[in-house]
Structures are given as structure tokens and as C-alpha cells.
Scaffold this active site. Structure first.
Site, PDB file in Angstrom:
ATOM      1  N   HIS A  66      -7.973  -2.408   2.107  1.00  9.09           N
ATOM      2  CA  HIS A  66      -7.272  -3.522   1.464  1.00  9.09           C
ATOM      3  C   HIS A  66      -6.304  -4.173   2.446  1.00  9.09           C
ATOM      4  O   HIS A  66      -6.029  -5.375   2.352  1.00  9.09           O
ATOM      5  CB  HIS A  66      -6.536  -3.037   0.218  1.00  9.09           C
ATOM      6  CG  HIS A  66      -7.424  -2.795  -0.961  1.00  9.09           C
ATOM      7  ND1 HIS A  66      -7.973  -3.818  -1.697  1.00  9.09           N
ATOM      8  CD2 HIS A  66      -7.879  -1.649  -1.517  1.00  9.09           C
ATOM      9  CE1 HIS A  66      -8.721  -3.319  -2.671  1.00  9.09           C
ATOM     10  NE2 HIS A  66      -8.681  -2.003  -2.580  1.00  9.09           N
TER      11      HIS A  66
ATOM     12  N   HIS B 281     -15.170  -0.806  -6.202  1.00  6.80           N
ATOM     13  CA  HIS B 281     -14.638  -1.123  -4.870  1.00  6.80           C
ATOM     14  C   HIS B 281     -15.743  -1.611  -3.942  1.00  6.80           C
ATOM     15  O   HIS B 281     -16.636  -0.850  -3.558  1.00  6.80           O
ATOM     16  CB  HIS B 281     -13.962   0.118  -4.283  1.00  6.80           C
ATOM     17  CG  HIS B 281     -13.270  -0.135  -2.971  1.00  6.80           C
ATOM     18  ND1 HIS B 281     -11.903  -0.111  -2.824  1.00  6.80           N
ATOM     19  CD2 HIS B 281     -13.760  -0.437  -1.743  1.00  6.80           C
ATOM     20  CE1 HIS B 281     -11.587  -0.369  -1.559  1.00  6.80           C
ATOM     21  NE2 HIS B 281     -12.703  -0.574  -0.881  1.00  6.80           N
TER      22      HIS B 281
ATOM     23  N   VAL C   2      -5.960   6.944  -3.439  1.00  3.18           N
ATOM     24  CA  VAL C   2      -5.327   5.758  -2.834  1.00  3.18           C
ATOM     25  C   VAL C   2      -5.259   5.984  -1.324  1.00  3.18           C
ATOM     26  O   VAL C   2      -4.796   7.037  -0.871  1.00  3.18           O
ATOM     27  CB  VAL C   2      -3.902   5.540  -3.389  1.00  3.18           C
ATOM     28  CG1 VAL C   2      -3.244   4.344  -2.689  1.00  3.18           C
ATOM     29  CG2 VAL C   2      -3.944   5.329  -4.893  1.00  3.18           C
ATOM     30  N   ALA C   3      -5.738   5.017  -0.572  1.00  2.00           N
ATOM     31  CA  ALA C   3      -5.742   5.164   0.886  1.00  2.00           C
ATOM     32  C   ALA C   3      -4.319   5.245   1.425  1.00  2.00           C
ATOM     33  O   ALA C   3      -3.390   4.613   0.908  1.00  2.00           O
ATOM     34  CB  ALA C   3      -6.484   4.006   1.524  1.00  2.00           C
TER      35      ALA C   3
ATOM     36  N   GLU D   9     -16.126   5.074  -6.446  1.00  2.00           N
ATOM     37  CA  GLU D   9     -15.442   3.916  -7.018  1.00  2.00           C
ATOM     38  C   GLU D   9     -16.437   2.773  -7.207  1.00  2.00           C
ATOM     39  O   GLU D   9     -16.644   1.961  -6.291  1.00  2.00           O
ATOM     40  CB  GLU D   9     -14.283   3.472  -6.109  1.00  2.00           C
ATOM     41  CG  GLU D   9     -13.185   4.510  -5.974  1.00  2.00           C
ATOM     42  CD  GLU D   9     -11.975   4.001  -5.200  1.00  2.00           C
ATOM     43  OE1 GLU D   9     -12.045   2.876  -4.647  1.00  2.00           O
ATOM     44  OE2 GLU D   9     -10.963   4.716  -5.154  1.00  2.00           O
TER      45      GLU D   9
ATOM     46  N   SER E 235      -5.968   1.702   4.896  1.00  3.34           N
ATOM     47  CA  SER E 235      -6.651   1.127   3.736  1.00  3.34           C
ATOM     48  C   SER E 235      -7.426  -0.133   4.096  1.00  3.34           C
ATOM     49  O   SER E 235      -6.918  -1.003   4.811  1.00  3.34           O
ATOM     50  CB  SER E 235      -5.641   0.793   2.634  1.00  3.34           C
ATOM     51  OG  SER E 235      -6.261   0.064   1.596  1.00  3.34           O
TER      52      SER E 235
ATOM     53  N   ASP F 268     -11.583  -5.099  -5.171  1.00  3.57           N
ATOM     54  CA  ASP F 268     -11.784  -4.331  -6.397  1.00  3.57           C
ATOM     55  C   ASP F 268     -12.242  -5.313  -7.465  1.00  3.57           C
ATOM     56  O   ASP F 268     -11.469  -6.183  -7.891  1.00  3.57           O
ATOM     57  CB  ASP F 268     -10.483  -3.646  -6.828  1.00  3.57           C
ATOM     58  CG  ASP F 268     -10.125  -2.468  -5.927  1.00  3.57           C
ATOM     59  OD1 ASP F 268     -11.016  -2.002  -5.197  1.00  3.57           O
ATOM     60  OD2 ASP F 268      -8.965  -2.016  -5.963  1.00  3.57           O
TER      61      ASP F 268
ATOM     62  N   GLN G 243       0.829  -1.199   0.000  1.00  2.00           N
ATOM     63  CA  GLN G 243       0.000   0.000   0.000  1.00  2.00           C
ATOM     64  C   GLN G 243       0.870   1.260   0.000  1.00  2.00           C
ATOM     65  O   GLN G 243       0.534   2.265  -0.641  1.00  2.00           O
ATOM     66  CB  GLN G 243      -0.926   0.006   1.214  1.00  2.00           C
ATOM     67  CG  GLN G 243      -1.972   1.113   1.212  1.00  2.00           C
ATOM     68  CD  GLN G 243      -3.072   0.854   0.193  1.00  2.00           C
ATOM     69  OE1 GLN G 243      -3.331  -0.291  -0.162  1.00  2.00           O
ATOM     70  NE2 GLN G 243      -3.690   1.917  -0.271  1.00  2.00           N
TER      71      GLN G 243
END
Length: 273
Positions: free
Chosen positions: A188, A246, A180-181, A243, A186, A195, A151
Site C-alpha cells: 500500500h 487484496h 497488516v504489513a 486476502e 507494505s 483493497d 501504515q
């Protein structure tokens, strides 16, 4: 004795009788017309009354349905277990819980890309992908679990692009985190963010919402525990741009309640607090 003979009517009498018959016929026609008009007016009145009654009943039923829906939504919020790990909130202002990554167990969710998700989320994605395929829709997981290190690279690359456009450090940082986190901030990194695209549309852009894959996900993702994490009208709350690709795993019961309430995760958790 001969019977009495009746005198034949004179021409004047015949004319008078004819006039009387015409007048009677005219009166009958006028009376008939008035009766018809009265009946027509009554019918129109009954029709209007019936329409109003139906409209009022419809409004009453809608109001009742709305009340029931709102009540069900409130009950769902009240029943939320905010300690459920699947509802772990991570955003630009809330970092991952300490020690989360080290205790995470992941599993490959998309064989073709090798992308992983937290084990429960992976199983849910696999079931969802199979259900979509049965409906003739292909889903593709292009990004799932990311380490904080990975990340960091993504974020720095995004930030550098803004620096190259002439922004200063703070401006580039602020712009980058809407796309972007920030590392450690994040979803993710939780293994709960997916995604999802389609084999014939693998670009992460708003055009994805026009695909059959998005239409299917919009209708069915909640059944498998996934929500659209960054809706179009929630950017001020989520801090992230729209998004359509997402999705976030929160579990079927939580996803159903969030979708029914038209909320993003932040709103859902705030209401349950």
C-alpha cells in the site's frame, strides 16, 4: 405309347423328406445366428478400438496443449523485465526502495471514497470498474495508497489487539505482520495495492470470495493489470493470510503471465531472476 407314370411317394418317404426339410431349416437358422454373432463381435471390437483411438488422440492433444502452455509460460518468464517499477517487490522481508515514496505520483481512483493509487494503477482501476459496471457488477476501492505514517498506525493497532489477548511483544509483532504489513514493508505504501470490495459487502473477510465482485475480478482483473496478491495456497510464500480482496497492480502483460502460471509475485520474480 403312354408316358411313364411316376409312383406317388409313400408315407415313409414323405416323413423322411419332411425331416430333411426341418433339419435344413435348423441348419440355416444356426448358420444365420453364428454369422450374426460374428458380425456383432466384430462391431464391438471396432467400437472399442475407436474409443481407444479417440482417448489416445485426446491424451496426445492434451499433452500438446500442456506443452504449448508450459512453453508459453516459460517464454513469458524469460521476457520479464525485472526492473519494471510495477513489479517492485515489497513484503515482510523486503522493504520499500529508498526514496520511492518521495517520487511517487498518485491519483484518485475511487471518487466515492477518495482513495488513491499510483497514477497508472488508478487509471487501470477506473477502466476496470467501468468494465465491471457494464457487466452489472459494482466494485469499490476501500483502501489504496497509504503513507508509511498511516501504515504505522494500522500496524500498531493490530499489534495492540494481540497484546490485549495476552501475547508478549514478539508474539504480538509476529501475529500482527501476518494481517497488516510492517510499515515500510507494505505494498500500500507503493500505491500499487488495492483493497477491492463491493458496496453490499465491505467487510475484509474470506466471505468476499462468494460475491459477484470477486467472481468478476477472478475472471477479468488480469486484463487490467491486477493480480490477486495473497492467494489461498501461497501463504507460506507470501507470509500473509489469504486476502480475496487484496489486488496488486503489475501491468497487463505481467498480470497475464502470473495468472497463467498460477504464481504469486514472489514466485514469478524468482523464476525470472
Amino acid at each position: 405309347m403312354e408316358p411313364e407314370r411316376r409312383q406317388a411317394p409313400t408315407a415313409r418317404q414323405r416323413a423322411a423328406a419332411k425331416r430333411r426339410r426341418k433339419q435344413q431349416i435348423l441348419r440355416n437358422r444356426i448358420l444365420f445366428a453364428l454369422v450374426c454373432l460374428a458380425l456383432l463381435g466384430l462391431l464391438c471390437l471396432l467400437i472399442r478400438s475407436g474409443v481407444r483411438l479417440i482417448q489416445n488422440l485426446g491424451k496426445g492433444e492434451t499433452g500438446t496443449s500442456s506443452s504449448v502452455s508450459e512453453s508459453a509460460g516459460e517464454d513469458a518468464v524469460q521476457a520479464v523485465d525485472t526492473t519494471d517499477w510495477r513489479l517492485t517487490l515489497v513484503n515482510n522481508n523486503v522493504p520499500m526502495p529508498d526514496g520511492y515514496e518521495s517520487s511517487l505520483t498518485t491519483k484518485v481512483a475511487e471518487e466515492s471514497t477518495g482513495k488513491e493509487l499510483a497514477s497508472e494503477a488508478a487509471d487501470a482501476y477506473i477502466a476496470m470498474k467501468q468494465a465491471a459496471a457494464a457487466d452489472g457488477v459494482d466494485l469499490l476501492l476501500c483502501s489504496g495508497y497509504r503513507t508509511v505514517e498511516y501504515q504505522t498506525n494500522l500496524f500498531n493497532n493490530e499489534k495492540q489487539e494481540w497484546l490485549n489477548k495476552g501475547l508478549n511483544e514478539q508474539e504480538a509483532y509476529d501475529k500482527a505482520k501476518t494481517v497488516v504489513a510492517v510499515p515500510g514493508y507494505s505494498e500500500h505504501n507503493l500505491g500499487l495495492a488495492a483493497d477491492i470490495v463491493a458496496p453490499d459487502h465491505q467487510n475484509l473477510d474470506e466471505a468476499f470470495e462468494k460475491t459477484a465482485a470477486f467472481t468478476w475480478l477472478d475472471a477479468h482483473a488480469a486484463e487490467y493489470g491486477f493480480i490477486l496478491r495473497y492467494p489461498k495456497d501461497k501463504q507460506e510464500i507470501t507470509g500473509i493470510i489469504y486476502e480475496p480482496w487484496h489486488y496488486r497492480y503489475v501491468g497487463p502483460e505481467n498480470a497475464a503471465a502470473i495468472k497463467a502460471g498460477g504464481q504469486c509475485l514472489e514466485e514469478f520474480l524468482a523464476a525470472a531472476a
